[in-house]
Every structure is written in structure tokens, then in C-alpha cells.
Design an enzyme around this catalytic site. Structure first.
Site, PDB file in Angstrom:
ATOM      1  N   ALA A  64       0.845  -1.194   0.000  1.00 16.77           N
ATOM      2  CA  ALA A  64       0.000   0.000   0.000  1.00 16.77           C
ATOM      3  C   ALA A  64       0.875   1.236   0.000  1.00 16.77           C
ATOM      4  O   ALA A  64       2.042   1.199   0.395  1.00 16.77           O
ATOM      5  CB  ALA A  64      -0.922  -0.002   1.211  1.00 16.77           C
ATOM      6  N   GLY A 107       0.014  -5.131   1.120  1.00 21.26           N
ATOM      7  CA  GLY A 107      -1.264  -5.171   0.426  1.00 21.26           C
ATOM      8  C   GLY A 107      -1.153  -5.800  -0.944  1.00 21.26           C
ATOM      9  O   GLY A 107      -2.122  -6.394  -1.439  1.00 21.26           O
ATOM     10  N   GLU A 110      -1.477  -9.443  -0.353  1.00 26.32           N
ATOM     11  CA  GLU A 110      -2.861  -9.770  -0.018  1.00 26.32           C
ATOM     12  C   GLU A 110      -3.763  -9.715  -1.253  1.00 26.32           C
ATOM     13  O   GLU A 110      -4.705 -10.501  -1.375  1.00 26.32           O
ATOM     14  CB  GLU A 110      -3.363  -8.825   1.069  1.00 26.32           C
ATOM     15  CG  GLU A 110      -2.670  -9.081   2.408  1.00 26.32           C
ATOM     16  CD  GLU A 110      -3.179  -8.181   3.510  1.00 26.32           C
ATOM     17  OE1 GLU A 110      -3.800  -8.683   4.461  1.00 26.32           O
ATOM     18  OE2 GLU A 110      -2.958  -6.954   3.415  1.00 26.32           O
ATOM     19  N   GLU A 130       4.070  -5.931   7.505  1.00 29.30           N
ATOM     20  CA  GLU A 130       3.288  -4.892   8.195  1.00 29.30           C
ATOM     21  C   GLU A 130       3.656  -4.676   9.665  1.00 29.30           C
ATOM     22  O   GLU A 130       3.685  -3.523  10.117  1.00 29.30           O
ATOM     23  CB  GLU A 130       1.788  -5.204   8.065  1.00 29.30           C
ATOM     24  CG  GLU A 130       1.195  -4.904   6.697  1.00 29.30           C
ATOM     25  CD  GLU A 130       1.243  -6.078   5.735  1.00 29.30           C
ATOM     26  OE1 GLU A 130       0.482  -6.076   4.754  1.00 29.30           O
ATOM     27  OE2 GLU A 130       2.059  -7.002   5.979  1.00 29.30           O
TER      28      GLU A 130
END
Length: 245
Positions: A64, A107, A110, A130
Site C-alpha cells: 500500500a 497489500g 494480499e 506490516e
């Protein structure tokens, strides 16, 4: 055709190809990209087709956008901004394939986990760092990754900060095939060519059943009963038998 700022969309007769297009930022996922991917999902839901998801340049998605992520609040977390999208991708009616090269981190990892099948180049690296940034992988990794690779390997990634290279990801079952750099999209298309030859309804019902929690023998029976009555099933089996002759 919808115009996007962070994606390239190539809609074909038998598939939709989406390319994350922020290569100078390693295709970092922004709020704008999330919104544009929701638009793609709406199109695929309205006109179901298999989906190929990849990234422009050397990397799939390096995570992200940290600048945006740092500004997010408790209310943003409770809204499940990224998780809601990735869950929606996971629920798309027909198979989804991620073609991964380079980084699939945070992200980005994911997002790849949300797809049904992953193909990766020898350069691929999957990871969820993270906790090093004071947060957790909260967009599906906690429930998808253990299903994909088992709890032990998932904890190595989510808690130990372990990065799965292409070989380790293949051995863990996270990816179906390892290919040379710059050939992953072609390999994904070959897989989708095979998928496209199957019955769309059979694929859709199979995905629905496989993704349903628990055991469901009666649901299998009902889905199969629906398929047994289709003209498509009769035509496919007739063609198979005639070919054998």
C-alpha cells in the site's frame, strides 16, 4: 471502455486483463486504485469473465502507499478499505489469476492471495512486513494465507517477517508455476485459455462450492444436478464421445 488513472483494462471476449499501472511506485496501492478496482469488479460481476491481474514493470505491487496508510485512522481501519475490495475480488464469479513478478508485498501480497490461482516469475517475492510498520496484515492475509500455505508457513510470513521467494512459494503451494522473467503474463494467458475451454457455469458453481465453509455434500449434489440438466453438458459430452470414435 472506462478510463483509469492507475490501471490498464483490456476486456476481451473470454477474459478481462487488469494491469496495475504505477510502475515508478512499484504499483503501490492507493485509494484511487482501490476505487478503480471496485469499478472493474462491478463490470466483471455484471458480465462474468475470468480475470487476469498483473502489474506494469518489474513488480506486481510493492504494498500500500505508505503515505496514505500513515494518514489512515481507526475509522478507516474499521471500514476495511482494502479488505473489502480484496474480499470482493475473491468473490468474483469466475476464476481469477494473478501473474506476479518482483515484489508482492503487504497489500500487494494480499491482493494476490485474493486471486484463485497465482503464477510467478523467478524474481517474485511474497511477504507481509506490516508489523515492522506498527500494523498488521489486515486485508485478508490472516485468513487467506493459512488456507493457501498452512498455518505454520503463514505464521513464518506474518509473524516472522519471512519472505517467500518463487521457489519457496511453489513448494508451499502458493503458486502453480514458476516461469522466467517477462513470461508470466503469457503463462497466465495459457492457463486462462485452458480455463476458457471449460463450462462457465461449471466453473462458477465449482468456485462457489470450494469457497463455501465446511463440508457441503448436498450442495455438491444440487450443483451437479443443475449441471446435469444443461444443454452445454450434453453437447460437451457428445462431442467428447464422438471424438473418441
Amino acid at each position: 471502455m472506462t478510463d483509469f488513472n492507475t490501471l490498464d483494462l483490456d476486456e476481451r471476449d473470454d477474459r478481462v486483463v487488469v494491469t496495475l499501472n504505477r510502475p515508478t511506485q512499484r504499483n503501490a496501492i492507493t485509494a484511487e486504485m482501490i476505487a478503480e478496482l471496485h469499478t472493474v469488479c462491478a463490470q466483471v460481476e455484471a458480465d462474468p469473465k475470468p480475470l487476469l491481474l498483473t502489474g506494469r514493470g518489474e513488480h506486481f505491487a510493492g504494498g500500500a502507499d505508505i503515505g496514505q496508510l500513515r494518514a489512515r485512522s481507526r475509522d478507516d481501519a474499521l471500514a476495511g478499505i482494502n479488505r473489502t475490495l480484496f474480499d470482493r475480488i475473491g468473490r468474483l464469479p469466475l476464476p481469477t489469476v494473478a501473474a506476479v513478478s518482483g515484489f508482492a508485498l503487504g497489500g500487494g501480497a494480499e491482493l494476490s492471495y485474493a486471486c484463485d490461482i497465482r503464477i510467478a516469475t523467478t524474481t517474485a517475492k511474497f511477504g507481509n512486513p506490516e508489523p515492522g510498520l506498527g500494523i498488521m496484515a489486515a486485508a485478508g492475509a490472516s485468513y487467506r494465507l493459512p488456507q493457501l500455505v498452512g498455518t505454520s508457513v503463514a505464521k513464518q510470513v506474518l509473524l516472522g517477517g519471512h519472505i517467500l521467494d518463487a521457489d519457496a512459494a511453489f513448494r508451499a503451494g502458493l503458486i502453480i508455476e514458476v516461469v522466467e522473467p517477462d513470461t508470466h503474463v503469457e503463462a497466465a494467458h495459457r492457463l486462462l485459455d485452458r480455463i476458457a475451454r471449460s463450462s462457465p457455469l461449471a466453473l462458477r458453481l465449482t468456485k462457489t462450492i470450494v469457497d463455501s465453509p465446511g463440508t457441503h455434500p448436498f450442495a455438491d449434489d444440487i450443483a451437479q444436478a443443475v449441471l446435469f440438466e444443461t444443454e452445454d453438458k450434453h453437447n460437451r459430452m457428445t462431442a467428447f464421445l464422438e471424438k473418441k470414435k
